[in-house]
Design a protein around this motif. Sequence first.
Motif, PDB file in Angstrom:
ATOM      1  N   GLY A  10       0.791  -1.413   0.228  1.00 43.34           N
ATOM      2  CA  GLY A  10      -0.014  -0.032   0.024  1.00 43.34           C
ATOM      3  C   GLY A  10       0.974   1.356   0.015  1.00 43.34           C
ATOM      4  O   GLY A  10       1.687   1.399   0.919  1.00 43.34           O
ATOM      5  N   ALA A  35      -2.976   0.176  -7.180  1.00 37.63           N
ATOM      6  CA  ALA A  35      -3.565   1.093  -7.976  1.00 37.63           C
ATOM      7  C   ALA A  35      -2.509   1.868  -8.992  1.00 37.63           C
ATOM      8  O   ALA A  35      -1.345   1.431  -9.057  1.00 37.63           O
ATOM      9  N   GLY A  46      -8.453  17.025   1.828  1.00 40.72           N
ATOM     10  CA  GLY A  46      -8.758  18.650   2.347  1.00 40.72           C
ATOM     11  C   GLY A  46      -8.898  19.521   1.183  1.00 40.72           C
ATOM     12  O   GLY A  46      -8.543  20.602   0.831  1.00 40.72           O
ATOM     13  N   ALA A 161      -0.111  -1.673   4.804  1.00 34.95           N
ATOM     14  CA  ALA A 161      -0.446  -0.266   4.873  1.00 34.95           C
ATOM     15  C   ALA A 161      -1.642  -0.047   3.644  1.00 34.95           C
ATOM     16  O   ALA A 161      -1.585   0.893   3.056  1.00 34.95           O
ATOM     17  N   SER A 162      -2.522  -1.039   3.696  1.00 35.04           N
ATOM     18  CA  SER A 162      -3.384  -0.965   2.559  1.00 35.04           C
ATOM     19  C   SER A 162      -5.060  -0.215   2.777  1.00 35.04           C
ATOM     20  O   SER A 162      -5.724  -0.196   1.928  1.00 35.04           O
ATOM     21  N   SER A 166     -12.880   3.206   2.462  1.00 34.05           N
ATOM     22  CA  SER A 166     -13.440   4.358   1.828  1.00 34.05           C
ATOM     23  C   SER A 166     -13.090   4.720   0.465  1.00 34.05           C
ATOM     24  O   SER A 166     -11.871   4.484   0.321  1.00 34.05           O
ATOM     25  N   ILE A 369      -0.377  -0.968   9.891  1.00 36.23           N
ATOM     26  CA  ILE A 369      -0.238   0.501  10.192  1.00 36.23           C
ATOM     27  C   ILE A 369      -1.350   1.428   9.387  1.00 36.23           C
ATOM     28  O   ILE A 369      -2.095   0.777   8.652  1.00 36.23           O
ATOM     29  N   GLY A 370      -1.616   2.621   9.680  1.00 41.46           N
ATOM     30  CA  GLY A 370      -2.533   3.453   9.286  1.00 41.46           C
ATOM     31  C   GLY A 370      -3.922   2.944   9.623  1.00 41.46           C
ATOM     32  O   GLY A 370      -4.536   2.509  10.558  1.00 41.46           O
ATOM     33  N   PHE A 384      -4.189  11.485   9.085  1.00 47.89           N
ATOM     34  CA  PHE A 384      -3.141  11.716   8.333  1.00 47.89           C
ATOM     35  C   PHE A 384      -2.197  11.571   9.729  1.00 47.89           C
ATOM     36  O   PHE A 384      -1.034  10.761   9.477  1.00 47.89           O
ATOM     37  N   ALA A 387      -1.639   8.002  10.377  1.00 45.97           N
ATOM     38  CA  ALA A 387      -0.887   7.351   9.198  1.00 45.97           C
ATOM     39  C   ALA A 387       0.669   7.724   9.660  1.00 45.97           C
ATOM     40  O   ALA A 387       1.552   6.680   9.619  1.00 45.97           O
TER      41      ALA A 387
HETATM   42  P1  FDA Z   1      -4.415   5.075   2.314  1.00 47.85           P
HETATM   43  O1  FDA Z   1      -5.868   4.881   1.806  1.00 47.85           O
HETATM   44  O2  FDA Z   1      -3.782   6.439   2.236  1.00 47.85           O
HETATM   45  O3  FDA Z   1      -3.441   4.164   1.337  1.00 47.85           O
HETATM   46  C1  FDA Z   1      -3.910   2.716   1.024  1.00 47.85           C
HETATM   47  C2  FDA Z   1      -3.032   2.390   0.006  1.00 47.85           C
HETATM   48  O4  FDA Z   1      -3.149   1.112  -0.286  1.00 47.85           O
HETATM   49  C3  FDA Z   1      -3.803   3.061  -1.467  1.00 47.85           C
HETATM   50  O5  FDA Z   1      -2.718   3.480  -2.129  1.00 47.85           O
HETATM   51  C4  FDA Z   1      -4.350   1.733  -2.264  1.00 47.85           C
HETATM   52  O6  FDA Z   1      -4.257   2.004  -3.738  1.00 47.85           O
HETATM   53  C5  FDA Z   1      -3.440   0.622  -1.718  1.00 47.85           C
HETATM   54  N1  FDA Z   1      -3.885  -0.539  -1.595  1.00 47.85           N
HETATM   55  C6  FDA Z   1      -5.171  -0.881  -1.320  1.00 47.85           C
HETATM   56  N2  FDA Z   1      -5.347  -2.353  -1.576  1.00 47.85           N
HETATM   57  C7  FDA Z   1      -4.334  -2.779  -1.916  1.00 47.85           C
HETATM   58  C8  FDA Z   1      -3.858  -3.898  -2.375  1.00 47.85           C
HETATM   59  N3  FDA Z   1      -4.630  -5.374  -2.420  1.00 47.85           N
HETATM   60  N4  FDA Z   1      -2.503  -4.419  -2.800  1.00 47.85           N
HETATM   61  C9  FDA Z   1      -1.601  -3.238  -2.801  1.00 47.85           C
HETATM   62  N5  FDA Z   1      -2.125  -1.940  -2.515  1.00 47.85           N
HETATM   63  C10 FDA Z   1      -3.404  -1.830  -2.086  1.00 47.85           C
HETATM   64  N6  FDA Z   1      -7.291  12.688   6.445  1.00 47.85           N
HETATM   65  C11 FDA Z   1      -6.880  13.786   7.167  1.00 47.85           C
HETATM   66  O7  FDA Z   1      -6.117  13.730   8.153  1.00 47.85           O
HETATM   67  N7  FDA Z   1      -6.891  15.319   6.574  1.00 47.85           N
HETATM   68  C12 FDA Z   1      -7.623  15.228   5.269  1.00 47.85           C
HETATM   69  O8  FDA Z   1      -7.745  16.429   4.757  1.00 47.85           O
HETATM   70  C13 FDA Z   1      -8.472  13.962   5.073  1.00 47.85           C
HETATM   71  N8  FDA Z   1      -9.200  14.277   3.637  1.00 47.85           N
HETATM   72  C14 FDA Z   1      -9.432  13.224   3.180  1.00 47.85           C
HETATM   73  C15 FDA Z   1     -10.477  13.394   2.071  1.00 47.85           C
HETATM   74  C16 FDA Z   1     -11.325  12.300   1.553  1.00 47.85           C
HETATM   75  C17 FDA Z   1     -12.141  12.267   0.250  1.00 47.85           C
HETATM   76  C18 FDA Z   1     -10.802  10.845   1.765  1.00 47.85           C
HETATM   77  C19 FDA Z   1     -11.539   9.637   1.268  1.00 47.85           C
HETATM   78  C20 FDA Z   1     -10.120  10.883   2.998  1.00 47.85           C
HETATM   79  C21 FDA Z   1      -9.425  11.930   3.608  1.00 47.85           C
HETATM   80  N9  FDA Z   1      -8.580  11.628   4.974  1.00 47.85           N
HETATM   81  C22 FDA Z   1      -8.282  12.748   5.255  1.00 47.85           C
HETATM   82  C23 FDA Z   1      -8.279  10.557   5.407  1.00 47.85           C
HETATM   83  C24 FDA Z   1      -6.930   9.809   4.981  1.00 47.85           C
HETATM   84  O9  FDA Z   1      -6.975  10.044   3.522  1.00 47.85           O
HETATM   85  C25 FDA Z   1      -6.820   8.400   5.383  1.00 47.85           C
HETATM   86  O10 FDA Z   1      -7.170   8.214   6.967  1.00 47.85           O
HETATM   87  C26 FDA Z   1      -5.405   8.034   5.040  1.00 47.85           C
HETATM   88  O11 FDA Z   1      -4.955   8.347   3.650  1.00 47.85           O
HETATM   89  C27 FDA Z   1      -5.060   6.673   5.651  1.00 47.85           C
HETATM   90  O12 FDA Z   1      -3.990   6.278   5.112  1.00 47.85           O
HETATM   91  P2  FDA Z   1      -3.589   4.789   4.781  1.00 47.85           P
HETATM   92  O13 FDA Z   1      -1.842   4.835   4.420  1.00 47.85           O
HETATM   93  O14 FDA Z   1      -3.929   3.726   5.966  1.00 47.85           O
HETATM   94  O15 FDA Z   1      -4.645   4.424   3.788  1.00 47.85           O
END
Ligand code: FDA
Length: 398
Positions: A10, A35, A46, A161-162, A166, A369-370, A384, A387
């Motif tokens: 991830g 992705a 944001g 870290a996937s 949402s 993580i995350g 974030f 994360a």
């Molecule tokens: P994150 O979702 O960032 O990354 C997961 C990664 O894993 C992705 O790149 C995905 O493609 C990959 N993946 C998934 N399945 C996989 C697989 N089978 N194999 C390989 N890779 C895989 N938070 C905040 O603090 N401030 C903000 O402004 C915002 N704004 C916001 C807007 C919107 C529209 C959304 C949807 C979310 C936010 N957030 C936020 C939340 C924030 O984006 C979120 O909590 C973090 O990105 C989580 O980080 P992670 O690394 O855990 O997952």
Amino acid sequence: MNHFDVIVIGGGASGLMCAAVAGARGLRVKLLDKANKVGKKILMSGGGRCNFTNLYVEPDNFISRNPHFSKSALTRYTQWDFIALVDKYEISTHERKHGQLFCDDSAKEILAMLLTECDQVGVSISVKADINSITVNQDNEARFHLETSHGALSASSVVVASGGLSIPTMGASDYGYKVAEQFGHKIFPLQAGLVPFVFSDGFRDISNRLSGIAIDATISVGDVSFTEAVLFTHRGLSGPAVLQLSNYWQPGQDIHLDLLPGLSVPTLLLEAKSAQPRIMLRTLLARHLPKSLVAELEPLFWLAEAEKPLAEIPDARLSDIAGHLGGWKLKPSGTEGYRTAEVTLGGVDTADVSSKTMESKLQPGLYFIGEALDVTGHLGGFNFQWAWSSAFAAGSYV
Ligand code: FDA
């Protein structure tokens, strides 16, 4: 060549951070993302300006079955550490309400910063990578064997870290939960969080007619409440206060809306009755609320008194009406779900994960993580920060 010290699954906020931290320790790191690009959620966060952390990070800003779990990681990599990194890259930022920090220009700068950090320490990133299987053997050096669309890989540590569920169109998947289950971890029920409410009863028409109007209100469920903007939408309610509350709401529960927070509504009505006895309720309330909202409230709460001046409305009725204005009871039929949710509530039970290192207590060398973990932040940059902090914890130990 296909062996790595660490494979990070991830390439979102936590994965990129963890890869950079581990790489900086001299480890050979591979990051896999299914992705076509890494960091998509960072880019859309944001409103494109990435609310990357908050000045006031407290454990109370996080929801988890174990409220103590996040403390250690949040203390060892704080908002100030991330702010220092952002400053090092000379990214200009600004503070909005409640200590929320945003980029002045673009979320792209945060992603570029993380990619530079990874690049500088030789992290190898592969996108469009499908992982078909993860198996474990006794060799500590090559403990994990991964069959992937980029060939067979081995590693001594694997970091999951996937993320959560949402925004499926951004690459979200349940992969992290599946890996966790494969290794015997318990998953707490998953639910869309930081998400607007939808309604199927008469309120849906009201919110549709008021769509686009925002008021400052207090919204509550049980003993949890948030006072901030509430936005009427075509399908129900949104806005910061509503998104925050959605993290605490369970299907079937009523919510209450105080339309005049900070005011004692009974006092307001009774004082107006004595000071301006000829005034109509709608005229009085239009001094505090949008006229179109008052027009919707009238048939609901004081239809029989609509054409009467305050002087002709008994005090008991006024306090009854005040009760509705200060606690409008509504029953969402649901939320907009993962299509628009910012986060996923629930996830990998932290009881079987070290709060210091994020390593699984069930499978040595495996880390979570995350957002995949059962830790969810409030709105305001806390997700974030989780994360970054959880990634730093794992990246320092893998
Ligand atoms: P994150 O979702 O960032 O990354 C997961 C990664 O894993 C992705 O790149 C995905 O493609 C990959 N993946 C998934 N399945 C996989 C697989 N089978 N194999 C390989 N890779 C895989 N938070 C905040 O603090 N401030 C903000 O402004 C915002 N704004 C916001 C807007 C919107 C529209 C959304 C949807 C979310 C936010 N957030 C936020 C939340 C924030 O984006 C979120 O909590 C973090 O990105 C989580 O980080 P992670 O690394 O855990 O997952």
